[in-house]
Design an enzyme around this catalytic site. Structure first.
Site, mmCIF file in Angstrom:
data_model
loop_
_atom_site.group_PDB
_atom_site.id
_atom_site.type_symbol
_atom_site.label_atom_id
_atom_site.label_comp_id
_atom_site.label_asym_id
_atom_site.label_seq_id
_atom_site.Cartn_x
_atom_site.Cartn_y
_atom_site.Cartn_z
ATOM 1 N N GLU A 51 0.812 -1.213 0.000
ATOM 2 C CA GLU A 51 0.000 0.000 0.000
ATOM 3 C C GLU A 51 0.846 1.263 0.000
ATOM 4 O OE1 GLU A 51 -4.214 -1.025 1.847
ATOM 5 O OE2 GLU A 51 -2.644 -1.200 3.363
ATOM 6 N N HIS A 88 0.020 4.646 8.243
ATOM 7 C CA HIS A 88 -1.096 3.731 7.998
ATOM 8 C C HIS A 88 -1.012 2.616 9.025
ATOM 9 C CE1 HIS A 88 -4.093 1.177 6.309
ATOM 10 N NE2 HIS A 88 -3.240 0.276 5.853
ATOM 11 N N HIS A 127 -3.584 -0.407 11.578
ATOM 12 C CA HIS A 127 -4.805 -1.211 11.659
ATOM 13 C C HIS A 127 -5.266 -1.346 13.113
ATOM 14 C CE1 HIS A 127 -3.653 -3.606 7.721
ATOM 15 N NE2 HIS A 127 -3.743 -2.298 7.528
ATOM 16 N N HIS A 182 -10.696 -1.872 7.757
ATOM 17 C CA HIS A 182 -9.311 -1.952 7.304
ATOM 18 C C HIS A 182 -8.365 -1.303 8.305
ATOM 19 C CE1 HIS A 182 -6.338 -0.987 3.741
ATOM 20 N NE2 HIS A 182 -5.709 -1.435 4.814
#
Length: 252
Positions: A83, A102, A104, A170
């Site tokens: 990603e 980023h 989770h 996500h």
């Protein structure tokens, strides 16, 4: 400081940010990454042959890429995150952003799956979380792997000029002028999600704060929200035995 020294310092800071994210449960096992602008490209947490997960990130895991996310050293044995386009697409259109994270966080993922949003239900408990929620935290409705420039741009369109975004089912994306700011925003999102879930588990939907109370919440500034919080979590890493070796000691 030389350009090499600046790069090493930034690699060390990104690696520490990754360790804090892993230590605080923002990323389970090997998932998640942080990047920062560097020269004409970026420095980003990559996966190497000795991958052990974010909690065990070392500065050498932070590799240099061009602005499209291609590794400059193609023979280094590392691979950029699938990603990487989350990072490249945000940085290409947001001159106000230096760092992209980023992660989770399970609490945020669970909240999004339950159809609940990050609303300003807490005040002094976490002032940054309240201010972020009041300004609005966009939700990217797709649960796909953001592994193409097109999907990256789609995410950017949803995120707009906000400093954070929920990716339904996500995870999250946060941005900042520094690693400290991007990480701090992620920690506040996680704390807020956990509190909303606790209230919901008791059978109550927490009500947002009143506008009057929200207006009284001060902006404590980056010195408080970023540097002090960073010091606390860095010290927590050290106390638990997960701190990186200081750069000065590495050079001796």
């Amino acid at each position: 400081m030389t350009s090499t020294g600046l790069r090493q310092e930034l690699q060390h800071r990104i690696a520490t940010g990754c360790r804090i994210a892993g230590f605080r449960g923002l990323c389970e096992d090997i998932l998640g990454h942080i990047s920062s602008r560097h020269g004409d490209g970026l420095l980003i947490r990559c996966r190497g042959p000795e991958e052990q997960g974010l909690l065990f990130t070392v500065p050498d895991d932070i590799r240099e890429t061009d602005r499209a996310g291609n590794l400059l050293d193609v023979d280094c044995g590392y691979a950029v995150p699938n990603e990487v386009h989350i990072h490249t697409e945000i940085l290409s259109v947001r001159p106000d952003v230096e760092v992209v994270l980023h992660a989770h966080p399970p609490a945020v993922v669970a909240l999004s799956l339950a159809g609940l949003e990050l609303t300003p239900v807490v005040g002094a408990y976490d002032i940054r979380a309240a201010r972020m929620a009041r300004e609005g935290i966009p939700i990217y409705a797709r649960s796909v792997l953001v592994n193409t420039p097109e999907l990256g741009r789609e995410l950017v369109d949803v995120m707009g000029d906000k400093g954070s975004c929920v990716l339904r089912g996500h995870g999250i994306v946060t941005t900042g002028a520094s690693v400290e700011e991007a990480l701090g925003r992620a920690l506040s999102m996680d704390a807020l999600a956990q509190m909303i879930l606790r209230a919901a588990s008791a059978g109550r939907t927490p009500q947002p704060m009143t506008d009057e109370d929200l207006e009284q919440l001060p902006d404590l500034g980056s010195a408080f929200h970023d540097r002090l919080i960073w010091r606390f979590h860095s010290a927590s890493l050290a106390a638990a035995g997960f701190a990186l070796t200081p750069i000065a000691a590495e050079r001796e």
